[in-house]
Design a protein around this motif. Structure first.
Motif, PDB file in Angstrom:
ATOM      1  N   ASP A 145       0.804  -1.196   0.171  1.00 32.60           N
ATOM      2  CA  ASP A 145      -0.040  -0.015  -0.084  1.00 32.60           C
ATOM      3  C   ASP A 145       0.848   1.154  -0.106  1.00 32.60           C
ATOM      4  OD1 ASP A 145      -2.446  -1.497   0.547  1.00 32.60           O
ATOM      5  OD2 ASP A 145      -1.473  -2.013   2.322  1.00 32.60           O
ATOM      6  N   TYR A 146       0.657   2.210  -1.100  1.00 32.30           N
ATOM      7  CA  TYR A 146       1.138   3.377  -1.005  1.00 32.30           C
ATOM      8  C   TYR A 146       0.251   4.388  -0.860  1.00 32.30           C
ATOM      9  CZ  TYR A 146       4.624   0.647  -3.782  1.00 32.30           C
ATOM     10  OH  TYR A 146       5.490  -0.499  -3.970  1.00 32.30           O
ATOM     11  N   GLY A 147       0.494   5.324   0.306  1.00 35.60           N
ATOM     12  CA  GLY A 147      -0.432   6.264   0.753  1.00 35.60           C
ATOM     13  C   GLY A 147       0.137   7.617   0.998  1.00 35.60           C
ATOM     14  N   VAL A 148      -0.794   8.731   0.851  1.00 35.97           N
ATOM     15  CA  VAL A 148      -0.618   9.979   1.268  1.00 35.97           C
ATOM     16  C   VAL A 148      -1.678  10.787   2.124  1.00 35.97           C
ATOM     17  CG1 VAL A 148      -1.483  10.921  -1.094  1.00 35.97           C
ATOM     18  CG2 VAL A 148      -0.107  12.422   0.526  1.00 35.97           C
ATOM     19  N   VAL A 149      -1.195  11.108   3.198  1.00 36.39           N
ATOM     20  CA  VAL A 149      -2.334  11.743   4.155  1.00 36.39           C
ATOM     21  C   VAL A 149      -1.962  13.210   4.082  1.00 36.39           C
ATOM     22  CG1 VAL A 149      -3.236  11.723   6.633  1.00 36.39           C
ATOM     23  CG2 VAL A 149      -2.570   9.768   5.540  1.00 36.39           C
ATOM     24  N   ALA A 150      -3.235  14.133   4.136  1.00 34.73           N
ATOM     25  CA  ALA A 150      -2.961  15.539   4.228  1.00 34.73           C
ATOM     26  C   ALA A 150      -4.142  15.889   5.253  1.00 34.73           C
ATOM     27  CB  ALA A 150      -3.440  16.091   3.011  1.00 34.73           C
ATOM     28  N   SER A 151      -3.972  16.718   6.505  1.00 35.29           N
ATOM     29  CA  SER A 151      -4.922  17.290   7.065  1.00 35.29           C
ATOM     30  C   SER A 151      -4.455  18.894   7.574  1.00 35.29           C
ATOM     31  CB  SER A 151      -5.083  16.300   8.422  1.00 35.29           C
ATOM     32  OG  SER A 151      -3.848  16.486   9.205  1.00 35.29           O
ATOM     33  N   SER A 152      -5.822  19.159   8.048  1.00 31.96           N
ATOM     34  CA  SER A 152      -5.519  20.922   8.417  1.00 31.96           C
ATOM     35  C   SER A 152      -6.571  20.875   9.599  1.00 31.96           C
ATOM     36  CB  SER A 152      -5.730  21.704   7.333  1.00 31.96           C
ATOM     37  OG  SER A 152      -6.007  23.200   7.909  1.00 31.96           O
ATOM     38  N   GLY A 153      -5.949  20.893  10.811  1.00 34.04           N
ATOM     39  CA  GLY A 153      -7.248  21.205  11.892  1.00 34.04           C
ATOM     40  C   GLY A 153      -8.155  19.945  12.253  1.00 34.04           C
ATOM     41  N   ARG A 154      -9.260  19.960  12.070  1.00 33.73           N
ATOM     42  CA  ARG A 154     -10.414  18.715  12.243  1.00 33.73           C
ATOM     43  C   ARG A 154     -10.494  18.288  11.056  1.00 33.73           C
ATOM     44  NH1 ARG A 154     -14.020  20.161  15.296  1.00 33.73           N
ATOM     45  NH2 ARG A 154     -13.381  22.374  15.910  1.00 33.73           N
ATOM     46  N   VAL A 155      -9.879  18.455   9.988  1.00 33.03           N
ATOM     47  CA  VAL A 155     -10.310  17.946   8.520  1.00 33.03           C
ATOM     48  C   VAL A 155      -9.018  17.169   7.899  1.00 33.03           C
ATOM     49  CG1 VAL A 155     -11.234  18.237   6.135  1.00 33.03           C
ATOM     50  CG2 VAL A 155     -12.045  19.699   7.906  1.00 33.03           C
ATOM     51  N   GLY A 156      -8.991  15.865   7.483  1.00 30.58           N
ATOM     52  CA  GLY A 156      -8.043  15.144   6.817  1.00 30.58           C
ATOM     53  C   GLY A 156      -8.762  14.422   5.583  1.00 30.58           C
ATOM     54  N   LEU A 157      -7.839  14.054   4.745  1.00 24.94           N
ATOM     55  CA  LEU A 157      -7.998  13.430   3.644  1.00 24.94           C
ATOM     56  C   LEU A 157      -6.953  12.483   3.106  1.00 24.94           C
ATOM     57  CD1 LEU A 157     -10.012  13.358   0.898  1.00 24.94           C
ATOM     58  CD2 LEU A 157      -8.639  14.878   0.064  1.00 24.94           C
ATOM     59  N   SER A 158      -7.177  11.221   3.066  1.00 21.99           N
ATOM     60  CA  SER A 158      -5.963   9.995   2.499  1.00 21.99           C
ATOM     61  C   SER A 158      -6.256   9.455   1.396  1.00 21.99           C
ATOM     62  CB  SER A 158      -5.858   9.400   3.592  1.00 21.99           C
ATOM     63  OG  SER A 158      -7.003   8.254   3.666  1.00 21.99           O
ATOM     64  N   TYR A 159      -5.128   9.129   0.690  1.00 22.87           N
ATOM     65  CA  TYR A 159      -5.491   8.594  -0.755  1.00 22.87           C
ATOM     66  C   TYR A 159      -4.412   7.383  -0.665  1.00 22.87           C
ATOM     67  CZ  TYR A 159      -5.004   6.916  -5.680  1.00 22.87           C
ATOM     68  OH  TYR A 159      -4.918   6.077  -6.815  1.00 22.87           O
ATOM     69  N   THR A 160      -4.819   6.203  -1.005  1.00 23.77           N
ATOM     70  CA  THR A 160      -3.843   4.988  -1.003  1.00 23.77           C
ATOM     71  C   THR A 160      -4.281   4.153  -2.135  1.00 23.77           C
ATOM     72  OG1 THR A 160      -3.965   4.875   1.565  1.00 23.77           O
ATOM     73  CG2 THR A 160      -3.282   2.920   0.555  1.00 23.77           C
ATOM     74  N   LEU A 161      -2.983   3.782  -2.573  1.00 23.95           N
ATOM     75  CA  LEU A 161      -3.092   2.986  -3.761  1.00 23.95           C
ATOM     76  C   LEU A 161      -2.476   1.506  -3.562  1.00 23.95           C
ATOM     77  CD1 LEU A 161      -3.286   2.430  -7.007  1.00 23.95           C
ATOM     78  CD2 LEU A 161      -0.935   3.358  -7.362  1.00 23.95           C
ATOM     79  N   THR A 162      -3.306   0.355  -4.022  1.00 15.43           N
ATOM     80  CA  THR A 162      -2.773  -0.895  -3.321  1.00 15.43           C
ATOM     81  C   THR A 162      -2.475  -1.754  -4.652  1.00 15.43           C
ATOM     82  OG1 THR A 162      -4.120  -0.765  -1.376  1.00 15.43           O
ATOM     83  CG2 THR A 162      -3.363  -3.000  -2.264  1.00 15.43           C
ATOM     84  N   TYR A 163      -1.292  -2.582  -4.306  1.00 19.28           N
ATOM     85  CA  TYR A 163      -0.825  -3.782  -5.349  1.00 19.28           C
ATOM     86  C   TYR A 163      -1.088  -4.747  -4.738  1.00 19.28           C
ATOM     87  CZ  TYR A 163       0.584  -0.090  -8.723  1.00 19.28           C
ATOM     88  OH  TYR A 163       0.834   1.022  -9.519  1.00 19.28           O
ATOM     89  N   MET A 164      -1.672  -5.906  -5.290  1.00 14.97           N
ATOM     90  CA  MET A 164      -1.909  -7.229  -4.495  1.00 14.97           C
ATOM     91  C   MET A 164      -1.516  -8.342  -5.594  1.00 14.97           C
ATOM     92  SD  MET A 164      -4.893  -8.308  -2.104  1.00 14.97           S
ATOM     93  CE  MET A 164      -6.378  -8.214  -3.381  1.00 14.97           C
ATOM     94  N   THR A 165      -0.783  -9.391  -5.047  1.00 13.68           N
ATOM     95  CA  THR A 165      -0.756 -10.639  -5.907  1.00 13.68           C
ATOM     96  C   THR A 165      -2.157 -11.432  -5.908  1.00 13.68           C
ATOM     97  OG1 THR A 165      -0.158 -11.950  -3.939  1.00 13.68           O
ATOM     98  CG2 THR A 165       1.562 -10.732  -5.187  1.00 13.68           C
ATOM     99  N   PRO A 166      -2.095 -12.168  -6.870  1.00 13.45           N
ATOM    100  CA  PRO A 166      -3.665 -12.770  -7.109  1.00 13.45           C
ATOM    101  C   PRO A 166      -4.136 -13.488  -5.648  1.00 13.45           C
ATOM    102  CG  PRO A 166      -2.160 -13.322  -9.006  1.00 13.45           C
ATOM    103  CD  PRO A 166      -1.367 -12.532  -8.060  1.00 13.45           C
ATOM    104  N   ALA A 167      -5.427 -13.331  -5.669  1.00 14.55           N
ATOM    105  CA  ALA A 167      -5.958 -14.274  -4.484  1.00 14.55           C
ATOM    106  C   ALA A 167      -6.862 -15.253  -4.911  1.00 14.55           C
ATOM    107  CB  ALA A 167      -7.292 -13.360  -3.695  1.00 14.55           C
ATOM    108  N   VAL A 168      -6.779 -15.296  -6.359  1.00 12.63           N
ATOM    109  CA  VAL A 168      -7.393 -16.625  -7.186  1.00 12.63           C
ATOM    110  C   VAL A 168      -6.487 -16.629  -8.234  1.00 12.63           C
ATOM    111  CG1 VAL A 168      -9.137 -17.419  -8.759  1.00 12.63           C
ATOM    112  CG2 VAL A 168      -9.830 -16.107  -6.756  1.00 12.63           C
ATOM    113  N   LYS A 169      -5.977 -17.907  -8.346  1.00 12.94           N
ATOM    114  CA  LYS A 169      -4.858 -18.542  -9.498  1.00 12.94           C
ATOM    115  C   LYS A 169      -5.456 -18.093 -10.814  1.00 12.94           C
ATOM    116  CE  LYS A 169      -1.950 -22.285 -10.672  1.00 12.94           C
ATOM    117  NZ  LYS A 169      -1.352 -23.859 -10.438  1.00 12.94           N
ATOM    118  N   GLY A 170      -4.403 -17.317 -11.454  1.00 13.48           N
ATOM    119  CA  GLY A 170      -4.475 -17.239 -13.026  1.00 13.48           C
ATOM    120  C   GLY A 170      -5.186 -15.674 -13.207  1.00 13.48           C
ATOM    121  N   THR A 171      -5.539 -14.889 -12.167  1.00 19.52           N
ATOM    122  CA  THR A 171      -6.428 -13.842 -12.365  1.00 19.52           C
ATOM    123  C   THR A 171      -5.583 -12.494 -12.382  1.00 19.52           C
ATOM    124  OG1 THR A 171      -6.855 -13.505 -10.038  1.00 19.52           O
ATOM    125  CG2 THR A 171      -8.366 -14.644 -11.257  1.00 19.52           C
TER     126      THR A 171
END
Length: 337
Positions: free
Chosen positions: A297-323
């Motif tokens: 997971d690669y992410g970035v978090v930005a916040s100011s005071g009481r407000v926050g925002l995050s974005y995360t990009l995930t790479y994952m090996t197959p959970a089902v063979k061949g997919t």
């Protein structure tokens, strides 16, 4: 009044006032709106296969009073200095195969599957010893009661995307009841600019059974990780700069004995979902689930005071063979008070 008594009373008043000021300068509630979707991928494009969507809403609150509810008593705390952040959540998830145009899905691909569940959680952190415990209880249902079919069909119609045609063969209704416990510990840090954290988790129940381990690298302008869950996404008044901007990298490995959303629930697992074909030349193999999955997971978090925002990009090996490798993204919005 003697001088010694006056000094003691003055010291007590200062300590009490400081503690009160700290309490007033700490947010005690946090709302999170959370959306997983490959639609947000900045690379890789829209795949719409495997874990394709997750929508979640959370309410967190701090409560350091002695536990009265029996569940709170058995949830692990982080020692005498534990900051206890409890949470209630509701979430809907959906899984689809690679080819959603087919009316009868391929047997060797991800199934059509959906779940709707609620959770109750505790994030217990210790800022002094720099470790935490996270526990969660999950209760819900998979199959048609999840309304995953209606949600995906409606959203695809709304955005003008192709209609998923195989929901008639989604995994059947079943009970989801799970419990998970995770621990994290700081391994190294450089001032407030960089942290290296290790963690592990075990989960068991009718939804998922297995364990996972990970390492987290955080760097940037941020509050210490173990100051409490809310401090990662908000900064109250009285702490100087109230802005945070930091990045995270989290490689992990997961070993899963069973996953109801891929293999079927415990009560309806044996009920065949996809019908047999009359074509004698069709020797399509059955689905093979991979027990070990690696992800990053690669992410970035930005916040100011009481407000926050995050974005995360995930790479994952197959959970089902061949997919193939799966890519998905998460956007979360936080509001503290």
């Amino acid at each position: 009044m003697e001088r010694g008594q006056f000094i003691i009373l003055l010291w007590v008043a200062m300590v009490t006032g400081t503690a009160y000021g700290q309490q007033q300068n700490t947010y005690r509630h946090l709302f999170r709106a959370y959306e997983d979707n490959d639609l947000f991928n900045v690379v890789g494009g829209v795949t719409d296969r495997g874990y394709t969507n997750g929508t979640r809403a959370d309410f967190f609150y701090i409560n350091n009073k002695p536990a009265r509810f029996f569940l709170h008593r058995i949830m692990p705390k982080a020692g005498d200095s534990s900051v206890n952040t409890y949470g209630f959540s509701i979430m809907q998830v959906m899984i689809t195969p690679k080819n959603i145009l087919k009316r009868i899905p391929d047997k060797n691909d991800f199934p059509y599957s959906g779940a709707l569940f609620a959770t109750h959680s505790l994030h217990a952190t210790n800022a002094i010893k720099r470790y935490s415990w996270q526990s969660e209880l999950l209760l819900g249902a998979m199959g048609p009661p999840s309304l995953a079919r209606q949600t995906q069909v409606s959203m695809h119609r709304l955005v003008g995307y192709i209609k998923p045609n195989g929901w008639d063969y989604q995994l059947k209704t079943d009970l989801l009841l799970n419990i998970s416990v995770a621990g994290e510990k700081e391994l190294a840090h450089v001032n407030k600019a960089l942290e290296l954290i290790g963690g592990a988790q075990v989960f068991t129940g009718t939804a998922l059974n297995g364990l996972s381990a990970w390492g987290t690298l955080r760097f940037g302008k941020m509050e210490p990780y173990f100051n409490g869950y809310m401090s990662r996404f908000s900064t109250p008044k009285g702490r100087g700069s109230r802005q945070q901007l930091y990045f995270t990298i989290r490689p992990s490995a997961e070993y899963t004995l069973s996953n109801a959303l891929i293999g079927g629930g415990i009560f309806n697992r044996r009920n065949r979902v996809i019908p047999k074909t009359d074509d004698p030349n069709n020797d399509e193999p059955e689905m093979v689930r991979e027990r070990v999955v690696a992800r990053c997971d690669y992410g970035v978090v930005a916040s100011s005071g009481r407000v926050g925002l995050s974005y995360t990009l995930t790479y994952m090996t197959p959970a089902v063979k061949g997919t193939g490798v799966q890519e998905t993204s998460n956007i979360s919005f936080f509001l503290a008070w």
